[in-house]
Enzyme design. Sequence first.
Site, PDB file in Angstrom:
ATOM      1  N   ARG A 135       0.838  -1.212   0.000  1.00  0.00           N
ATOM      2  CA  ARG A 135       0.000   0.000   0.000  1.00  0.00           C
ATOM      3  C   ARG A 135       0.869   1.256   0.000  1.00  0.00           C
ATOM      4  O   ARG A 135       0.556   2.243  -0.676  1.00  0.00           O
ATOM      5  CB  ARG A 135      -0.926  -0.001   1.209  1.00  0.00           C
ATOM      6  CG  ARG A 135      -1.896   1.176   1.242  1.00  0.00           C
ATOM      7  CD  ARG A 135      -2.959   1.014   2.306  1.00  0.00           C
ATOM      8  NE  ARG A 135      -3.926   2.080   2.216  1.00  0.00           N
ATOM      9  CZ  ARG A 135      -4.041   3.079   3.098  1.00  0.00           C
ATOM     10  NH1 ARG A 135      -3.225   3.131   4.152  1.00  0.00           N
ATOM     11  NH2 ARG A 135      -4.945   4.018   2.931  1.00  0.00           N
ATOM     12  N   SER A 173     -29.004 -24.719   8.122  1.00  0.00           N
ATOM     13  CA  SER A 173     -29.158 -25.512   6.906  1.00  0.00           C
ATOM     14  C   SER A 173     -30.596 -25.427   6.431  1.00  0.00           C
ATOM     15  O   SER A 173     -31.527 -25.365   7.238  1.00  0.00           O
ATOM     16  CB  SER A 173     -28.770 -26.973   7.179  1.00  0.00           C
ATOM     17  OG  SER A 173     -29.220 -27.830   6.156  1.00  0.00           O
ATOM     18  N   LYS A 227     -28.162 -28.538  12.153  1.00  0.00           N
ATOM     19  CA  LYS A 227     -26.826 -28.127  11.717  1.00  0.00           C
ATOM     20  C   LYS A 227     -26.396 -26.792  12.342  1.00  0.00           C
ATOM     21  O   LYS A 227     -27.187 -25.867  12.492  1.00  0.00           O
ATOM     22  CB  LYS A 227     -26.773 -28.000  10.193  1.00  0.00           C
ATOM     23  CG  LYS A 227     -26.898 -29.303   9.423  1.00  0.00           C
ATOM     24  CD  LYS A 227     -25.693 -30.199   9.635  1.00  0.00           C
ATOM     25  CE  LYS A 227     -24.456 -29.662   8.951  1.00  0.00           C
ATOM     26  NZ  LYS A 227     -24.559 -29.617   7.495  1.00  0.00           N
ATOM     27  N   ARG A 265       2.388   0.223 -24.785  1.00  0.00           N
ATOM     28  CA  ARG A 265       1.068   0.037 -24.182  1.00  0.00           C
ATOM     29  C   ARG A 265       0.468  -1.195 -24.845  1.00  0.00           C
ATOM     30  O   ARG A 265       0.542  -1.349 -26.060  1.00  0.00           O
ATOM     31  CB  ARG A 265       0.175   1.268 -24.368  1.00  0.00           C
ATOM     32  CG  ARG A 265       0.622   2.448 -23.502  1.00  0.00           C
ATOM     33  CD  ARG A 265      -0.352   3.632 -23.546  1.00  0.00           C
ATOM     34  NE  ARG A 265      -1.660   3.213 -23.144  1.00  0.00           N
ATOM     35  CZ  ARG A 265      -2.786   3.537 -23.817  1.00  0.00           C
ATOM     36  NH1 ARG A 265      -2.711   4.258 -24.914  1.00  0.00           N
ATOM     37  NH2 ARG A 265      -3.943   3.142 -23.382  1.00  0.00           N
TER      38      ARG A 265
END
Length: 464
Positions: free
Chosen positions: A184, A295, A301, A334
């Site tokens: 970053r 579920s 579940k 490019r």
Amino acid sequence: MYESDAGLLAPGRAGSPAEATTGDTAFLQAMLDAEAALTRAQSACGLAPAEAGRAVTETADADRFDVRDLALRARSGGNPVIPLVADLTAAVPEDARPYVHRGATSQDILDTAAMLVASRTLATVLDDLERTAGEVARHATTHRDTQMAGRTLTQHAVPTTFGLKAAGWRALILDARDRLTAVRASLPAQLGGAAGTLAAFSAFSAPSVAQEDTEGQEDADGQGEADLLALVAAYARELGLVEPVLPWHTLRTPIADLAGALAFTAGALGKMAADVLTLSRTEIGEVEEEEWGGSSALPHKANPVHATLIAAAARRAPGLAATLYGSLTAEDERPAGAWHAEWEPLRDLLRLVGGAARDGAALAAGLRVVPYAMRENLQLTDGLIVSERLAAVFAGRIGRARAREVLSGAADRARSETADLSDVLFDVLREEPELAGLDLAELTDPARYTGSAGLLTDRALERR
């Protein structure tokens, strides 16, 4: 009928901060920010009136433009910058129009926008990674000495501690944080003009330079070129990005570095998720997610949803990164296709990692550790989990080869008779006088064979 991508098939990133920072509107705003910054930079360098910079900046609001219309019109030129420049030029006051996009090429704007989007997205990812690392550190501290079975190639190996496992998760997460932080901080602006020479900026500045009698001398001294490098620096400052040494239209190090750091982050979070998925199996039950999922078919579940979504992201990320690495082989000044191939994978990768980081923080914060299940599972092999320790102790008395022979036989008998290894070894000790006097209860206690797990955990937690 056209519908926007609401994330119906992408629950991993749906509702995450990364979804907002990588959406079409976010990319459009980043392109507009790049255009506005370019005009302001030219104003700062005396290449455009100050009023032009202000006018373009005031107009560069994504809400004033039709994203879908821009997307459809982008087909004619192959990228969305071309129709955006036309619409932005028409939207600014007439006296500012000559200074919109002046000297730039489409790739300057889109590459710069991608860097802005990446920087804004990584800010949210890094926040989530810090939260995840903090929660995992809490588990490592709390369970520094909580014994559990260490597993290799899916089988019980030797005892370890949950604290050491959690410390390992944290180490990977901090590695990912460090890589993303470095990437970053290095994200560059892009400015080179049509073929990376900045020639158009020089051409547009020629009328003002021509007013000087020293035009020829300035060119001879290289002052014109120096002014254009100052423009690149001013442009980067306006954006909060790094000034590039060269235009990187076909020098894709920034994209490759970003891809690598993002893929690593997905894998780092994926390691934690993979362990949680294994340890939360019904028959293991050593951890469980606090925010479990249900579920549609099975009412009982309690699915580990956060871990599942992270695992899905970790499986997809390497393929997306591979596409971005493949675009390094970009021809000429490019490229045709290599650049275009980056846009969607880069956004998908940012979204995947952003969603995984969000889920990682939630998973770590809500993870429930079940020490009693860990203790019970340590006994599943009836003492065989400490055979390594016994082998070392026995070897000191009867030699390595004989120790292995004795223990292999005892282990086979313990498995076949479903007996505890310590019971079998009582008979062995009577047949091996050299082993007399050994405390089998202590030697076969898994809790007494975790090595330096506690110290390793402490050392790992010293890292900030």
